[in-house]
Design a protein around this motif. Structure first.
Motif, PDB file in Angstrom:
ATOM      1  N   LEU A 351     -15.835   4.374 -31.321  1.00 23.49           N
ATOM      2  CA  LEU A 351     -15.929   5.838 -30.843  1.00 23.49           C
ATOM      3  C   LEU A 351     -14.732   6.054 -30.115  1.00 23.49           C
ATOM      4  N   TRP A 352     -14.612   5.213 -28.933  1.00 19.72           N
ATOM      5  CA  TRP A 352     -13.632   5.711 -28.101  1.00 19.72           C
ATOM      6  C   TRP A 352     -11.940   5.423 -28.854  1.00 19.72           C
ATOM      7  N   ARG A 353     -11.757   4.580 -29.771  1.00 16.45           N
ATOM      8  CA  ARG A 353     -10.560   4.420 -30.654  1.00 16.45           C
ATOM      9  C   ARG A 353     -10.407   5.694 -31.385  1.00 16.45           C
ATOM     10  N   SER A 354     -11.401   6.330 -32.036  1.00 21.06           N
ATOM     11  CA  SER A 354     -11.201   7.388 -32.813  1.00 21.06           C
ATOM     12  C   SER A 354     -11.033   8.717 -32.204  1.00 21.06           C
ATOM     13  N   VAL A 355     -11.514   8.737 -30.655  1.00 20.84           N
ATOM     14  CA  VAL A 355     -11.098   9.929 -29.721  1.00 20.84           C
ATOM     15  C   VAL A 355      -9.792   9.841 -29.346  1.00 20.84           C
ATOM     16  N   CYS A 356      -9.467   8.524 -29.092  1.00 17.39           N
ATOM     17  CA  CYS A 356      -7.922   8.467 -28.588  1.00 17.39           C
ATOM     18  C   CYS A 356      -6.959   8.554 -29.546  1.00 17.39           C
ATOM     19  N   GLN A 357      -7.116   8.445 -30.929  1.00 16.53           N
ATOM     20  CA  GLN A 357      -6.014   8.799 -31.991  1.00 16.53           C
ATOM     21  C   GLN A 357      -6.239  10.040 -32.512  1.00 16.53           C
ATOM     22  N   ASN A 358      -7.226  10.921 -32.187  1.00 17.77           N
ATOM     23  CA  ASN A 358      -7.491  12.353 -32.669  1.00 17.77           C
ATOM     24  C   ASN A 358      -6.273  13.153 -32.261  1.00 17.77           C
ATOM     25  N   LYS A 359      -5.495  13.677 -33.303  1.00 13.56           N
ATOM     26  CA  LYS A 359      -4.370  14.421 -32.657  1.00 13.56           C
ATOM     27  C   LYS A 359      -4.693  15.881 -32.316  1.00 13.56           C
ATOM     28  N   LEU A 360      -5.999  16.436 -32.363  1.00 15.82           N
ATOM     29  CA  LEU A 360      -6.434  17.488 -31.641  1.00 15.82           C
ATOM     30  C   LEU A 360      -6.483  17.640 -30.308  1.00 15.82           C
ATOM     31  N   ILE A 361      -6.489  16.550 -29.789  1.00 21.00           N
ATOM     32  CA  ILE A 361      -6.680  16.165 -28.153  1.00 21.00           C
ATOM     33  C   ILE A 361      -5.720  15.469 -27.725  1.00 21.00           C
ATOM     34  N   SER A 362      -4.397  15.247 -28.339  1.00 18.61           N
ATOM     35  CA  SER A 362      -3.547  14.382 -27.797  1.00 18.61           C
ATOM     36  C   SER A 362      -2.873  14.671 -26.597  1.00 18.61           C
ATOM     37  N   ASN A 363      -3.181  16.237 -26.290  1.00 18.50           N
ATOM     38  CA  ASN A 363      -2.367  16.601 -24.817  1.00 18.50           C
ATOM     39  C   ASN A 363      -3.245  16.399 -23.713  1.00 18.50           C
ATOM     40  N   ILE A 364      -4.737  16.231 -24.106  1.00 20.44           N
ATOM     41  CA  ILE A 364      -5.620  16.402 -23.003  1.00 20.44           C
ATOM     42  C   ILE A 364      -5.725  15.205 -22.352  1.00 20.44           C
ATOM     43  N   PRO A 365      -6.151  15.414 -20.894  1.00 22.55           N
ATOM     44  CA  PRO A 365      -6.261  14.261 -20.127  1.00 22.55           C
ATOM     45  C   PRO A 365      -7.471  13.717 -20.364  1.00 22.55           C
ATOM     46  N   MET A 366      -7.772  12.353 -20.231  1.00 13.32           N
ATOM     47  CA  MET A 366      -9.026  11.880 -20.503  1.00 13.32           C
ATOM     48  C   MET A 366      -9.439  11.041 -19.171  1.00 13.32           C
ATOM     49  N   LEU A 367     -10.698  11.114 -18.909  1.00 14.01           N
ATOM     50  CA  LEU A 367     -11.562  10.449 -17.840  1.00 14.01           C
ATOM     51  C   LEU A 367     -12.544   9.514 -18.457  1.00 14.01           C
ATOM     52  N   LEU A 368     -12.336   8.306 -18.003  1.00 17.48           N
ATOM     53  CA  LEU A 368     -13.285   7.306 -18.770  1.00 17.48           C
ATOM     54  C   LEU A 368     -14.178   6.669 -17.531  1.00 17.48           C
ATOM     55  N   PHE A 369     -15.377   6.671 -17.842  1.00 13.78           N
ATOM     56  CA  PHE A 369     -16.453   6.335 -17.010  1.00 13.78           C
ATOM     57  C   PHE A 369     -16.989   5.132 -17.679  1.00 13.78           C
ATOM     58  N   LEU A 370     -16.963   3.989 -17.105  1.00 14.22           N
ATOM     59  CA  LEU A 370     -17.643   2.676 -17.371  1.00 14.22           C
ATOM     60  C   LEU A 370     -18.881   2.612 -16.611  1.00 14.22           C
ATOM     61  N   ASN A 371     -19.843   3.032 -16.959  1.00 17.08           N
ATOM     62  CA  ASN A 371     -21.245   3.580 -16.487  1.00 17.08           C
ATOM     63  C   ASN A 371     -22.131   2.414 -16.284  1.00 17.08           C
ATOM     64  N   LYS A 372     -23.145   2.437 -15.426  1.00 17.46           N
ATOM     65  CA  LYS A 372     -24.404   1.274 -15.354  1.00 17.46           C
ATOM     66  C   LYS A 372     -23.981   0.215 -15.046  1.00 17.46           C
ATOM     67  N   VAL A 373     -22.885  -0.020 -14.234  1.00 13.20           N
ATOM     68  CA  VAL A 373     -22.564  -1.069 -13.662  1.00 13.20           C
ATOM     69  C   VAL A 373     -23.797  -2.017 -12.878  1.00 13.20           C
ATOM     70  N   ASP A 374     -24.415  -1.066 -12.306  1.00 16.01           N
ATOM     71  CA  ASP A 374     -25.856  -1.904 -11.601  1.00 16.01           C
ATOM     72  C   ASP A 374     -26.848  -2.309 -12.565  1.00 16.01           C
ATOM     73  N   LEU A 375     -27.009  -1.821 -13.721  1.00 13.99           N
ATOM     74  CA  LEU A 375     -27.908  -2.571 -14.691  1.00 13.99           C
ATOM     75  C   LEU A 375     -27.185  -3.602 -15.496  1.00 13.99           C
TER      76      LEU A 375
END
Length: 459
Positions: A351-375
């Protein structure tokens, strides 16, 4: 002839005090002040007043900051959003406490009913197929009878929270069947803004108010038995051995059942953050800042993460200032809740790869959260091996190494598949840790604000 030192000349009957009062009235009425040739005139005061009026007008028309929340199901998007509201709109957050109480009661009730059902269903290791209860839990039959009212509590809360008049009129057998069909991993109701008006609706709707009062009374009456059930020795291990471990949020509410099941229970911030809601479709959340950049509006689009709904995401890519993508690092050994044959780790990176390569959002900043590190840390500590599910992982089986692997993989995917060079901000988070999340969200707010300003400059 008027002498120079007599200027300005005051007309007969008009004093300086009267003229000042008239000026004040014109300012309040927002009437442009036209200087009289026969009055004192300070050009600086007039300019300041005009600039102030223009600034107020711009603030009223200031466009909202729009953020798209993406990620697989159960990654923590809703919890992330609740943290943002708690930090920047605490009054609005606490105004919804009454509605969250019903959600938390539903979460607790479903967890109890799930346990009773699991203990009453023979596992494959039991010799006799007619045996209903596991012999190591002899008290369950008695508790089953005493906890039976919680079936009605679950049904009543589900109907009230649905805010669906058709659901309220359904035959009880139909609603009960719908309730039974949901697994413990979906101890949630449909999210959205409508159900949050439950507290207000309850004050005007005697049916809803009466049902909620009754559910609280029944839950309090069952409180001691809930505590006894959850304290059964070996219960948690038994559920794990059967392959039906409880979600972390269910464990939390069961651990605090003595407090939560009281009739006068008022949820804490921590309780609300752990409450489970399932996003159905796309939910639009409007948050008006109460602190910091006061009165600034933010719009968050919380998009359902199930695989069947991802085709609808593209319509929300336009006109957003940033994309927040959230991944649960602790789900590497689990399957997609809607498609059991799909591993959740594989689904996340796809899913992350498909979002990265989507041309509609190529100029939009991305914020990635690698969550649930406690679990993730807890799961690895308990002996689950990350390498058993991710073949190319050959490092130490600890949270630090696995987290480093996640970060490296997702950053490399972004660099490889992004159509244009753009900023990527990566954060390692535990969404239920409000202290650490507040620091992260302040950085996020600054990044999104800056991105918005850049977009305006480009127009």
């Amino acid at each position: 002839m008027v002498k120079l030192n007599d200027w300005p000349h005051l007309p007969t009957g008009e004093t300086e005090e009267q003229r000042a009062r008239a000026k004040k009235i014109r300012c309040v009425a927002d009437i442009p002040i036209v200087p009289s040739p026969c009055s004192h005139h300070n050009p600086s005061d007039e300019i300041d007043e005009v600039l102030q009026r223009e600034r107020k007008a711009k603030e009223k028309k200031r466009p909202a900051r729009k953020v798209l929340l993406l990620g697989p199901s159960q990654s923590g998007k809703s919890t992330w959003l609740k943290n943002f509201q708690l930090l920047y709109a605490p009054k609005a957050f606490h105004a919804e406490i009454g509605a969250w109480r019903a959600v938390i009661h539903l979460n607790l009730t479903r967890a109890v009913n799930f346990i009773v059902d699991e203990l009453g269903t023979p596992s494959t290791s039991v010799v006799s197929p007619t045996q209903r209860l596991q012999p190591e839990f002899p008290n369950v039959e008695r508790l089953r009878i005493r906890l039976a009212p919680l079936r009605q509590v679950e049904i009543s809360l589900s109907k009230c929270l649905s805010v669906d008049r058709k659901a309220m009129r359904r035959p009880m057998s139909v609603v009960e069947e719908l309730s039974k069909s949901e697994s413990i991993n979906h101890i949630s109701i449909r999210g959205g803004a409508v159900w949050k008006g439950l507290t207000k609706k309850a004050s005007f709707n005697s049916t809803i108010s009466g049902e909620l009062q009754q559910t609280r009374s029944l839950l309090e009456a069952c409180r001691d038995d809930i505590i006894i059930l959850w304290s059964e020795p070996g219960l948690r291990e038994h559920l794990i051995e059967r392959g039906t471990p409880l979600p972390d949020s269910s464990v939390f509410f069961l651990d605090h059942a003595e407090r939560i099941a009281r009739k006068d229970y008022v949820p804490t911030d921590d309780d609300v953050l752990r409450a489970r809601l399932e996003t159905i479709g796309v939910e639009e959340h409007h948050i008006t800042m109460e602190v910091g950049d006061a009165k600034q509006d933010w719009i968050f689009y919380d998009v359902e993460g199930s695989r069947g709904q991802r085709a609808t995401w593209a319509s929300y890519f336009d006109d957003v200032h940033a994309i927040v993508f959230i991944v649960s690092m602790s789900d590497f050994d689990q399957s997609d809740p809607h498609e059991p044959q799909v591993n959740r780790f594989v689904d996340s990176i796809t899913l992350w790869r498909s979002v990265c390569q989507n041309k509609l959002i190529s100029n939009i900043p991305m914020l990635l959260f690698l969550n649930k590190v406690d679990l993730l840390h807890t799961k690895l500590e308990n002996g689950t091996y990350f390498a058993d599910y991710v073949q190319d992982f050959s490092q130490a089986n600890d949270a630090k190494s696995v987290t480093r692997y996640f970060k490296k993989l997702f950053m490399a995917t972004h660099e490889k598949y992004s159509r244009k060079e753009r900023s990527l901000h990566v954060h390692i988070t535990c969404a239920i840790d409000t202290k650490s999340m507040s620091l992260v969200l302040k950085q996020v707010k600054d990044v999104i604000t800056l991105a918005k300003l850049k977009n305006i400059d480009m127009l």
